[in-house]
Motif scaffolding. Structure first.
Motif, PDB file in Angstrom:
ATOM      1  N   SER A  10      79.692  89.139 -16.489  1.00 17.01           N
ATOM      2  CA  SER A  10      78.658  88.511 -15.665  1.00 17.01           C
ATOM      3  C   SER A  10      77.241  88.854 -16.135  1.00 17.01           C
ATOM      4  CB  SER A  10      78.825  88.888 -14.198  1.00 17.01           C
ATOM      5  OG  SER A  10      78.678  90.286 -14.021  1.00 17.01           O
ATOM      6  N   SER A  11      77.092  89.878 -16.975  1.00 14.63           N
ATOM      7  CA  SER A  11      75.748  90.241 -17.438  1.00 14.63           C
ATOM      8  C   SER A  11      75.172  89.213 -18.406  1.00 14.63           C
ATOM      9  CB  SER A  11      75.766  91.619 -18.100  1.00 14.63           C
ATOM     10  OG  SER A  11      76.461  91.585 -19.330  1.00 14.63           O
ATOM     11  N   SER A  12      76.026  88.419 -19.052  1.00 16.44           N
ATOM     12  CA  SER A  12      75.526  87.409 -19.992  1.00 16.44           C
ATOM     13  C   SER A  12      76.166  86.039 -19.731  1.00 16.44           C
ATOM     14  CB  SER A  12      75.776  87.848 -21.436  1.00 16.44           C
ATOM     15  OG  SER A  12      77.149  87.972 -21.686  1.00 16.44           O
ATOM     16  N   VAL A  13      76.461  85.774 -18.467  1.00 15.83           N
ATOM     17  CA  VAL A  13      77.114  84.517 -18.094  1.00 15.83           C
ATOM     18  C   VAL A  13      76.299  83.316 -18.584  1.00 15.83           C
ATOM     19  CG1 VAL A  13      76.072  84.400 -15.784  1.00 15.83           C
ATOM     20  CG2 VAL A  13      78.247  83.287 -16.208  1.00 15.83           C
ATOM     21  N   GLY A  14      77.007  82.348 -19.157  1.00 14.85           N
ATOM     22  CA  GLY A  14      76.374  81.128 -19.620  1.00 14.85           C
ATOM     23  C   GLY A  14      75.760  81.209 -21.006  1.00 14.85           C
ATOM     24  N   SER A  15      75.751  82.397 -21.607  1.00  7.16           N
ATOM     25  CA  SER A  15      75.176  82.530 -22.947  1.00  7.16           C
ATOM     26  C   SER A  15      76.139  81.983 -24.000  1.00  7.16           C
ATOM     27  CB  SER A  15      74.861  84.000 -23.245  1.00  7.16           C
ATOM     28  OG  SER A  15      76.064  84.751 -23.315  1.00  7.16           O
ATOM     29  N   PHE A  16      75.595  81.585 -25.143  1.00  3.00           N
ATOM     30  CA  PHE A  16      76.400  81.049 -26.233  1.00  3.00           C
ATOM     31  C   PHE A  16      77.070  82.176 -27.004  1.00  3.00           C
ATOM     32  CE2 PHE A  16      72.997  77.619 -26.182  1.00  3.00           C
ATOM     33  CZ  PHE A  16      73.753  76.765 -25.409  1.00  3.00           C
ATOM     34  N   THR A  35      74.103  92.530 -35.851  1.00  3.04           N
ATOM     35  CA  THR A  35      72.684  92.598 -36.169  1.00  3.04           C
ATOM     36  C   THR A  35      72.161  91.182 -36.405  1.00  3.04           C
ATOM     37  OG1 THR A  35      73.152  92.878 -38.528  1.00  3.04           O
ATOM     38  CG2 THR A  35      72.873  94.887 -37.220  1.00  3.04           C
ATOM     39  N   GLY A  36      70.866  91.030 -36.402  1.00  3.26           N
ATOM     40  CA  GLY A  36      70.267  89.722 -36.642  1.00  3.26           C
ATOM     41  C   GLY A  36      68.837  89.683 -36.153  1.00  3.26           C
ATOM     42  N   ASN A  37      68.259  88.503 -36.224  1.00  2.00           N
ATOM     43  CA  ASN A  37      66.860  88.331 -35.829  1.00  2.00           C
ATOM     44  C   ASN A  37      66.719  87.188 -34.834  1.00  2.00           C
ATOM     45  OD1 ASN A  37      65.779  90.310 -37.593  1.00  2.00           O
ATOM     46  ND2 ASN A  37      66.042  88.909 -39.290  1.00  2.00           N
ATOM     47  N   GLY A  38      65.720  87.288 -33.999  1.00  2.00           N
ATOM     48  CA  GLY A  38      65.339  86.159 -33.179  1.00  2.00           C
ATOM     49  C   GLY A  38      65.963  86.050 -31.812  1.00  2.00           C
ATOM     50  N   CYS A  39      66.778  86.999 -31.402  1.00  2.32           N
ATOM     51  CA  CYS A  39      67.364  86.911 -30.061  1.00  2.32           C
ATOM     52  C   CYS A  39      67.836  88.290 -29.609  1.00  2.32           C
ATOM     53  CB  CYS A  39      68.536  85.932 -30.029  1.00  2.32           C
ATOM     54  SG  CYS A  39      70.003  86.517 -30.885  1.00  2.32           S
ATOM     55  N   THR A  40      68.191  88.387 -28.353  1.00  2.00           N
ATOM     56  CA  THR A  40      68.822  89.584 -27.819  1.00  2.00           C
ATOM     57  C   THR A  40      70.327  89.382 -27.934  1.00  2.00           C
ATOM     58  OG1 THR A  40      66.995  89.873 -26.279  1.00  2.00           O
ATOM     59  CG2 THR A  40      69.021  91.086 -25.817  1.00  2.00           C
ATOM     60  N   ARG A  41      70.968  90.188 -28.761  1.00  2.00           N
ATOM     61  CA  ARG A  41      72.398  90.043 -29.043  1.00  2.00           C
ATOM     62  C   ARG A  41      73.247  90.725 -27.981  1.00  2.00           C
ATOM     63  NH1 ARG A  41      69.212  90.760 -32.930  1.00  2.00           N
ATOM     64  NH2 ARG A  41      69.301  93.008 -32.883  1.00  2.00           N
ATOM     65  N   HIS A  42      74.495  90.222 -27.841  1.00  2.00           N
ATOM     66  CA  HIS A  42      75.409  90.775 -26.851  1.00  2.00           C
ATOM     67  C   HIS A  42      76.837  90.684 -27.381  1.00  2.00           C
ATOM     68  CE1 HIS A  42      77.733  91.099 -23.098  1.00  2.00           C
ATOM     69  NE2 HIS A  42      76.710  91.821 -22.688  1.00  2.00           N
ATOM     70  N   LEU A  43      77.576  91.788 -27.286  1.00  2.00           N
ATOM     71  CA  LEU A  43      78.984  91.841 -27.679  1.00  2.00           C
ATOM     72  C   LEU A  43      79.849  92.136 -26.465  1.00  2.00           C
ATOM     73  CD1 LEU A  43      78.988  94.095 -30.882  1.00  2.00           C
ATOM     74  CD2 LEU A  43      79.684  91.708 -30.760  1.00  2.00           C
ATOM     75  N   THR A  44      81.013  91.532 -26.434  1.00  6.57           N
ATOM     76  CA  THR A  44      82.024  91.855 -25.436  1.00  6.57           C
ATOM     77  C   THR A  44      83.371  91.878 -26.143  1.00  6.57           C
ATOM     78  OG1 THR A  44      80.788  90.771 -23.663  1.00  6.57           O
ATOM     79  CG2 THR A  44      83.123  91.150 -23.263  1.00  6.57           C
ATOM     80  N   SER A  61      65.364  94.148 -31.902  1.00  2.92           N
ATOM     81  CA  SER A  61      65.121  94.998 -33.074  1.00  2.92           C
ATOM     82  C   SER A  61      66.188  96.077 -33.281  1.00  2.92           C
ATOM     83  CB  SER A  61      63.749  95.657 -32.955  1.00  2.92           C
ATOM     84  OG  SER A  61      63.695  96.449 -31.791  1.00  2.92           O
ATOM     85  N   TYR A  62      67.241  96.082 -32.481  1.00  2.00           N
ATOM     86  CA  TYR A  62      68.329  97.045 -32.697  1.00  2.00           C
ATOM     87  C   TYR A  62      69.664  96.355 -32.415  1.00  2.00           C
ATOM     88  CZ  TYR A  62      67.870  97.675 -27.637  1.00  2.00           C
ATOM     89  OH  TYR A  62      67.779  97.469 -26.285  1.00  2.00           O
ATOM     90  N   PRO A  63      70.736  96.851 -33.056  1.00  3.84           N
ATOM     91  CA  PRO A  63      72.028  96.157 -32.983  1.00  3.84           C
ATOM     92  C   PRO A  63      72.735  96.316 -31.646  1.00  3.84           C
ATOM     93  CG  PRO A  63      72.249  98.161 -34.260  1.00  3.84           C
ATOM     94  CD  PRO A  63      70.785  98.026 -33.926  1.00  3.84           C
ATOM     95  N   SER A  64      73.641  95.406 -31.421  1.00  2.00           N
ATOM     96  CA  SER A  64      74.611  95.533 -30.329  1.00  2.00           C
ATOM     97  C   SER A  64      75.836  96.187 -30.954  1.00  2.00           C
ATOM     98  CB  SER A  64      74.948  94.151 -29.773  1.00  2.00           C
ATOM     99  OG  SER A  64      75.900  94.256 -28.747  1.00  2.00           O
ATOM    100  N   THR A  65      76.333  97.277 -30.344  1.00  2.00           N
ATOM    101  CA  THR A  65      77.400  98.055 -30.957  1.00  2.00           C
ATOM    102  C   THR A  65      78.459  98.436 -29.927  1.00  2.00           C
ATOM    103  OG1 THR A  65      75.798  99.003 -32.489  1.00  2.00           O
ATOM    104  CG2 THR A  65      77.915 100.119 -32.318  1.00  2.00           C
ATOM    105  N   PHE A  82      72.330  87.203 -25.195  1.00  2.00           N
ATOM    106  CA  PHE A  82      72.307  87.722 -23.837  1.00  2.00           C
ATOM    107  C   PHE A  82      71.865  86.657 -22.835  1.00  2.00           C
ATOM    108  CE2 PHE A  82      70.017  90.034 -20.426  1.00  2.00           C
ATOM    109  CZ  PHE A  82      71.116  90.662 -19.866  1.00  2.00           C
ATOM    110  N   GLN A  83      70.945  85.794 -23.249  1.00  2.00           N
ATOM    111  CA  GLN A  83      70.379  84.787 -22.352  1.00  2.00           C
ATOM    112  C   GLN A  83      71.004  83.410 -22.596  1.00  2.00           C
ATOM    113  OE1 GLN A  83      68.140  85.393 -19.955  1.00  2.00           O
ATOM    114  NE2 GLN A  83      68.015  87.539 -20.509  1.00  2.00           N
ATOM    115  N   PRO A  84      71.235  82.624 -21.550  1.00  2.00           N
ATOM    116  CA  PRO A  84      71.688  81.244 -21.735  1.00  2.00           C
ATOM    117  C   PRO A  84      70.673  80.431 -22.547  1.00  2.00           C
ATOM    118  CG  PRO A  84      71.964  81.915 -19.453  1.00  2.00           C
ATOM    119  CD  PRO A  84      71.170  82.990 -20.131  1.00  2.00           C
ATOM    120  N   ASN A  85      71.176  79.480 -23.321  1.00  2.00           N
ATOM    121  CA  ASN A  85      70.368  78.563 -24.139  1.00  2.00           C
ATOM    122  C   ASN A  85      69.598  79.242 -25.262  1.00  2.00           C
ATOM    123  OD1 ASN A  85      71.184  76.315 -22.563  1.00  2.00           O
ATOM    124  ND2 ASN A  85      69.675  76.911 -21.029  1.00  2.00           N
TER     125      ASN A  85
END
Length: 98
Positions: A10-16, A35-44, A61-65, A82-85
């Motif tokens: 539910s913390s990242s519901v609707g995100s791609f 890792t990457g640029n331009g967005c807030t990344r999220h792993l599950t 600026s830091y990875p999702s691990t 992390f964010q929708p769209n």
């Protein structure tokens, strides 16, 4: 892309997300890093029945691990934003943590 369902994380519901299957034949101390640029990344990571095991939000600026010991079996990794769209490119690394 698949959108994150509320009942999984539910913390990242609707995100791609891109969804990856992982099949472990033995107990493994696994490290997943996004890792990457331009967005807030999220792993599950979830088990084969779709039950969430762990999630982690990185930053711009830091990875999702996710690092943990997993038993033999089938797992599903959701790698996305992390964010929708929100969209961005990323690198996903999956390895054995020693």
């Amino acid at each position: 892309d698949t959108t994150m369902p509320r009942d999984l994380d539910s913390s990242s519901v609707g995100s791609f997300n891109d969804v990856f299957s992982l099949d472990l034949s033995s107990q493994t101390n696994l490290e997943i890093k996004m890792t990457g640029n331009g967005c807030t990344r999220h792993l599950t990571i979830a088990d084969a029945r779709g039950k969430k095991i762990e999630g982690d939000m990185g930053g711009t600026s830091y990875p999702s691990t996710i690092g943990r010991k997993l038993n033999p079996g089938k797992y599903v990794i959701w790698a996305g934003t992390f964010q929708p769209n929100e969209v961005c490119s990323y690198i996903l690394r999956i390895g054995i943590k020693r």
